[in-house]
Write an enzyme that holds these catalytic residues in place. Structure first.
Site, PDB file in Angstrom:
ATOM      1  CG  ASP A   1      -0.240  -0.368   2.528  1.00 26.14           C
ATOM      2  OD1 ASP A   1       0.998  -0.380   2.554  1.00 26.14           O
ATOM      3  OD2 ASP A   1      -0.936  -0.629   3.520  1.00 26.14           O
TER       4      ASP A   1
ATOM      5  CG  ASN B   1      -8.745  -1.101  12.077  1.00 24.37           C
ATOM      6  OD1 ASN B   1      -7.789  -1.721  11.622  1.00 24.37           O
ATOM      7  ND2 ASN B   1      -9.257  -0.041  11.472  1.00 24.37           N
TER       8      ASN B   1
ATOM      9  CG  HIS C   1      -5.645  -1.813   8.883  1.00 19.79           C
ATOM     10  ND1 HIS C   1      -5.795  -0.568   9.455  1.00 19.79           N
ATOM     11  CD2 HIS C   1      -4.302  -2.015   8.803  1.00 19.79           C
ATOM     12  CE1 HIS C   1      -4.602  -0.056   9.703  1.00 19.79           C
ATOM     13  NE2 HIS C   1      -3.680  -0.908   9.327  1.00 19.79           N
TER      14      HIS C   1
ATOM     15  CD  GLU D   1      -8.656   1.343   7.808  1.00 23.93           C
ATOM     16  OE1 GLU D   1      -8.591   0.421   8.651  1.00 23.93           O
ATOM     17  OE2 GLU D   1      -8.055   2.421   7.944  1.00 23.93           O
TER      18      GLU D   1
END
Ligand code: GLP
Length: 255
Positions: A67, A136, A138, A143
């Site tokens: 990313d 979280n 990811h 996400e």
């Protein structure tokens, strides 16, 4: 999914590095998927040390990073291109043109995302993908709520992710709001996946990864649909080993 629990960050980094080094030595033209974040830094240090001491060569290796932030040029110190150059590529013998990080500043980002995905396919896919995990859940910048069949795409970052990553910027206002990331399906197409997690801040995420059934609210759970995943965690990231493991998970406790 095989979970290996080790004592500390150093052991996690060494174990992960050993898997990559042995792949590169047995297949010097392989394609690696790489990750950023604080977690893989120790692994990269091990690769550099091994390259210097034992001469493991990356001359014919191709890499694809997961990313990149949108709006940062590759020479911005918080861009993932800059991170990779400084943490790894500048210290091994890989030709820069064989290293790929999505361009977060392309004129047409949709086109960039599709081209990135196509380039991975053109290289015959990724042999081994390295992953960290967000608090979280990811993976890459996928996400919660991201479709498991997603390919490389543009994402809006969760506020919790921007906050977590603001430690690298002067203030949260400087953290980009968007990013480009390999999709979950793109990641799942890698032949082998290694996920690293260290420290108490990852304990909730690792607990969920081990105990929950695959669900799109917790992106890393998609990895349970893959048949060659190794998760290397330290004690702090997995303090409790008395867990009810979901089907297909094995736990090797070396701590
Ligand atoms: C970032 C990256 C992820 C990384 C995660 C965890 O948001 N996009 O690829 O796994 O954060 O980072 P860290 O290793 O610093 O905890």
């Amino acid at each position: 999914m095989k979970v290996i629990r080790v004592n500390d960050y150093e052991t996690m980094s060494k174990k992960g590095a050993e898997i990559i080094i042995s792949l590169v030595q047995s297949n010097p033209e392989t394609t690696l998927g790489l990750a950023t974040g604080s977690t893989p830094i120790g692994l990269y240090e091990n690769l550099i040390q091994d390259h210097k001491e034992n001469g493991t060569s990356y001359k014919k290796i191709t890499t694809f990073n997961l990313d990149e932030y949108m709006g940062l040029d590759g020479d911005h110190p918080q861009s993932y291109r800059y991170f990779m150059d400084h943490q790894l590529f500048n210290h091994i013998d890989i030709p820069k043109e064989q290293t790929h990080v999505p361009n977060g500043n392309a004129a047409n980002m949709e086109e960039e995302a599709q081209n990135y995905d196509n380039q991975i396919k053109a290289h015959g896919g990724i042999q081994l993908q390295l992953l960290g995990i967000g608090n979280n859940g990811h993976i890459g910048f996928n996400e919660p709520g991201t479709a498991f069949d997603s390919r490389t795409h543009i994402v809006q970052l969760d506020e919790s992710t921007r906050k977590a990553n603001s430690r690298f910027f002067d203030s949260i206002d400087e953290v980009p709001t968007h990013a480009i990331t390999m999709g979950i399906q793109t990641i799942l197409e890698s032949k082998q996946i290694i996920l690293l997690a260290s420290g108490a801040s990852k304990a909730d995420a690792i607990h969920k990864l081990i105990t929950e059934e695959p669900n799109e609210d917790f992106p890393a759970s998609a990895l349970k649909q893959h048949d060659n995943v190794i998760v290397i965690v330290d004690k702090d990231a997995l303090p409790d080993t008395n867990l009810k493991l979901t089907d297909g998970i094995t736990l090797e406790d070396l701590a």
